[in-house]
Design a protein around this motif. Structure first.
Motif, short mmCIF file in Angstrom:
data_model
loop_
_atom_site.label_atom_id
_atom_site.label_comp_id
_atom_site.label_asym_id
_atom_site.label_seq_id
_atom_site.Cartn_x
_atom_site.Cartn_y
_atom_site.Cartn_z
N UNK A 141 51.54 42.39 44.08
CA UNK A 141 50.32 43.01 43.58
C UNK A 141 49.10 42.16 43.92
N UNK A 142 48.09 42.81 44.50
CA UNK A 142 46.78 42.18 44.71
C UNK A 142 45.73 43.14 44.18
N UNK A 143 44.71 42.58 43.52
CA UNK A 143 43.67 43.39 42.89
C UNK A 143 42.31 42.85 43.29
N UNK A 144 41.46 43.73 43.77
CA UNK A 144 40.08 43.37 44.09
C UNK A 144 39.18 44.13 43.13
N UNK A 145 38.40 43.40 42.36
CA UNK A 145 37.56 43.98 41.32
C UNK A 145 36.09 43.80 41.64
N UNK A 146 35.36 44.90 41.63
CA UNK A 146 33.90 44.88 41.70
C UNK A 146 33.41 45.06 40.26
#
Length: 297
Positions: A141-146
């Motif tokens: 799992x990888x998460x990119x949050x703006x």
């Protein structure tokens, strides 16, 4: 030839020419909204590899696992400050603020297509506020949050994230999007040359708070866990195959598992595979699979 078209509003779509589908949480069998609150590392101006905090790229950030996307395998991702991701390094940050329809050979930049995950592709500017985060569990799992990133000139403030799963699924979560300029963005995916893709929305009043979108491919519902090994003549081993019906519509999914070898007489063997989702079935007859022995040489 790509062109900008009228606004698109729907709750599901696909398949595209590769086999990707999408659906959102407004569908009866759609994905569940699930915001990932472990944000990971905050990215700043020192992490920009091309362009600026206004129009630039962070990366490549290591996913911590291999991710199969449109038939290619990637292990790192580039994060554009204008609300999208790519898997290619040879992109300029400039001229990426003008969103387009997907797929497009001119996305994200004219004449420079790239594989894209567009969470909310618009003219954003984290240099004026908000934070972009990158998280990975170094497994699947990888998460990119703006997080509260404003639009250029201060219009709007947007909080959304793109979740990349090792099983090939892509989730886009929209936490707090406000009401300003929501109809000036592109949400969708495309392959590396901009010839195949899916678009959930283009310049449409579509996105809303607590919305989830799932992108998934009909070709990623099973995978070999141990996909390489060495056997001596006469040896055998058990292969672990993982099946995943998450997000798939009811029905029968058929495919094949290819076993490649160094046997010159039998370089590969195709084993038929089927998965039944939400439907009754008679178990397949294993003896119907051809018996083929492989000489490892």
């Amino acid at each position: 030839e790509d062109q900008n078209t009228d606004p698109v509003i729907d709750d599901f779509g696909g398949p595209d020419a590769f086999g990707y589908y999408w659906k959102d949480s407004n569908e009866p069998d759609g994905p569940t909204y699930s915001w990932h609150s472990s944000y990971g590392t905050a990215l700043g101006s020192g992490d920009i590899v091309n362009g600026s905090m206004d129009d630039g790229y962070f990366g490549g950030e290591s996913l911590g696992f291999n991710f199969n996307y449109y038939g290619a395998t990637y292990s790192s991702v580039y994060i554009n400050t204008n609300g999208f991701l790519t898997f290619q390094a040879n992109q300029s940050g400039s001229s990426t603020y003008g969103n387009r329809n997907l797929p497009s050979s001119n996305a994200p930049r004219s004449g420079e297509p790239a594989s894209m995950l567009a969470g909310f592709w618009d003219d954003l500017n984290p240099g004026d506020g908000g934070t972009i985060y990158f998280y990975t569990n170094n497994s699947d799992l990888a998460v990119i949050t703006f997080y509260d990133v404003p639009g250029y000139g201060g219009s709007g403030q947007y909080r959304f994230q793109i979740q990349i799963h090792g099983n090939g699924h892509i989730y886009m979560m929209y936490n707090s999007m406000g009401v300003d300029d929501l109809n000036n963005a592109t949400i969708g995916i495309q392959n590396d040359n901009g010839s195949i893709g899916l678009e959930a929305a283009y310049n449409a009043a579509y996105v809303e708070d607590d919305l989830a979108i799932l992108y998934y491919s009909s070709t990623t519902w099973f995978q070999a866990i141990d996909n390489i090994g060495l056997l001596s003549p006469g040896e055998s081993t058990l292969a672990q195959i993982e099946f995943n019906g998450e997000g798939l519509l009811d029905g029968v999914y058929e495919g094949s598992l290819t076993v490649s070898t160094n046997d010159q007489d039998l370089p590969s063997v195709d084993i038929p595979v089927a998965m039944y989702v939400g439907v009754a079935f008679d178990p397949p007859v294993v003896s119907d699979i051809p018996d083929q022995s492989i000489d490892p040489g």
